[in-house]
Design an enzyme around this catalytic site. Structure first.
Site, PDB file in Angstrom:
ATOM      1  N   ASP A  33      60.257  -3.017 -14.900  1.00 10.95           N
ATOM      2  CA  ASP A  33      60.085  -4.008 -13.841  1.00 10.95           C
ATOM      3  C   ASP A  33      61.430  -4.716 -13.641  1.00 10.95           C
ATOM      4  OD1 ASP A  33      58.735  -5.910 -12.100  1.00 10.95           O
ATOM      5  OD2 ASP A  33      58.911  -7.310 -13.788  1.00 10.95           O
ATOM      6  N   ASP A  61      62.166  -8.432 -11.714  1.00  5.90           N
ATOM      7  CA  ASP A  61      62.159  -9.893 -11.868  1.00  5.90           C
ATOM      8  C   ASP A  61      61.301 -10.314 -13.061  1.00  5.90           C
ATOM      9  OD1 ASP A  61      63.626  -9.792  -9.547  1.00  5.90           O
ATOM     10  OD2 ASP A  61      61.953 -10.362  -8.241  1.00  5.90           O
TER      11      ASP A  61
END
Length: 398
Positions: free
Chosen positions: A242, A244
């Protein structure tokens, strides 16, 4: 037998395999080798991973090439029995001829298809629906092959068209079918194709179900598919990341990284990425970017942000290999926005990954839900368990 047991696998491996000539002039199709072992060996190892130890191989063409190699199966920790019938037998008569060897419930597989299926999900679908037969169906959203199914939301197969000409078809049967033995009562004595006889009748009775998957299947059915299968079985290690909150500081809720300078690395994140790359992992980023749909940034700006990110990584001698992002808003109903697994399936197809051997690292439950839906092992990071710690665990476990 426990009500929900599947203890036997039955693998159809008897045809000529004419599309794989000249190899099949002297070898049965499932003996085509990848990374030093035949395709059929991968299937047997997969069956064992499902917890199944009893295997029946239904042979016809050059059976001794298979029986000599696999013997009684003890080398693989399984028990193999064989039913050898004339090569001219179609699938239905081959199965019917082996009836005395077959359990009250069994997993029926094709010798030329491999897919890293979720076997527990297949069983759950079968038993929860009271099905007589439940197979795995490739969703076929990418037009990988011609579809032959119409499948309802609950998995009920509403139509099966072996000729694949009916309008509105979506999905294709790839085998991995849990079969209740009473289904064999539908088989005639003459030579016949199992699916052509059984599937339409079970559709009529409402007893045929499918467990769909977005994970591409791989095949030895033709030379065109062989090349993809070679790539799939070639050794590779991959980690999905991922963005953020995993790599960089997550912006406040409902806010976005809107320019390159907003991308601020979390402590230890670049070191963690470098450690993965140095250990030989393929690095794939999967990120939701609804700010594009909401007008907070453009795709050009997103590319500039990722260019800055890659430049920062280049400074420590590393890069992220592929970036996949969802540009849609949360209410658009797309297949790619996490917690849906669409981005993972996009990467799987492009990079010929086995998602069950991949790891997903993210900081949000949506990351974990998406990764698990795709079949990945998942690690949830946080301030207390940052990316560098997750990477240490991955590398420690190998």
């Amino acid at each position: 037998m426990n009500k929900h047991d599947v203890k036997q696998a039955v693998i159809l491996a008897g045809g000529y395999g004419t599309r794989l000539r000249p190899f099949t002039d002297t070898n049965p199709k499932p003996m085509y080798p990848f990374e030093g072992k035949p395709f059929l060996e991968y299937l047997i190892e997969q069956v064992k991973s499902f917890g199944i130890r009893d295997i029946v191989l239904l042979l016809g063409y050059l059976p001794q090439k298979i029986t000599d190699y696999f013997g009684d199966g003890s080398r693989w920790g399984v028990h193999i029995q064989y039913s050898v019938t004339p090569v001219e037998y179609e699938t239905g008569l081959r199965i019917k001829s082996a009836e005395q060897l077959l359990a009250d419930r069994f997993l029926l597989m094709y010798c030329d298809n491999y897919c890293p299926i979720d076997f527990l999900r297949l069983m759950q679908t079968h038993f929860s629906r009271g099905a007589l037969l439940t197979f795995t169906a490739y969703r076929n959203l990418d037009g990988y092959t011609k579809s032959n199914l119409k499948i309802a939301e609950d998995g009920l197969v509403e139509a099966y068209d072996k000729k694949r000409t009916m309008p509105g078809l979506q999905g294709v049967d790839i085998g991995y079918a849990i079969v209740e033995k009473p289904v064999l009562g539908l088989l005639p004595e003459e030579n016949h194709n199992f699916e052509a006889v059984v599937y339409p009748e079970l559709v009529r009775r409402g007893k045929l179900y499918a467990a769909p998957t977005g994970h591409r299947y791989y095949s030895v059915g033709s030379w065109e598919r062989i090349e993809l299968t070679k790539e799939f079985f070639s050794p590779k290690k991959a980690v999905f990341l991922d963005r953020d909150g995993t790599l960089n500081v997550r912006p406040p809720r409902a806010c976005y990284i809107e320019k390159p300078d907003d991308f601020i690395w979390l402590p230890g994140a670049r070191e963690a990425v470098k450690r993965l790359k140095d250990a030989g992992y393929l690095l794939i980023m999967v990120t939701n970017q609804p700010g594009i749909a909401r007008g907070n940034l453009t795709e050009d700006t997103l590319r500039a942000i990722h260019t800055k990110m890659q430049a920062d990584l280049a400074a420590v001698g590393v890069k992220i290999d592929k970036i996949y992002y969802c540009p849609h808003n949360w209410d658009e109903g797309c297949a790619c926005r996490k917690p849906k697994p669409g981005l993972f399936y996009d990467a799987q197809k492009e990079l010929s990954l086995d998602l069950t051997k991949c790891v997903m690292i993210g900081d949000d439950e949506r990351d974990i839900t998406a990764g698990e839906a795709a079949g990945c092992r998942c690690l949830l990071v946080s301030e207390e368990y940052p990316l560098i710690d997750a990477v240490r665990d991955i590398l420690r476990e190998g």
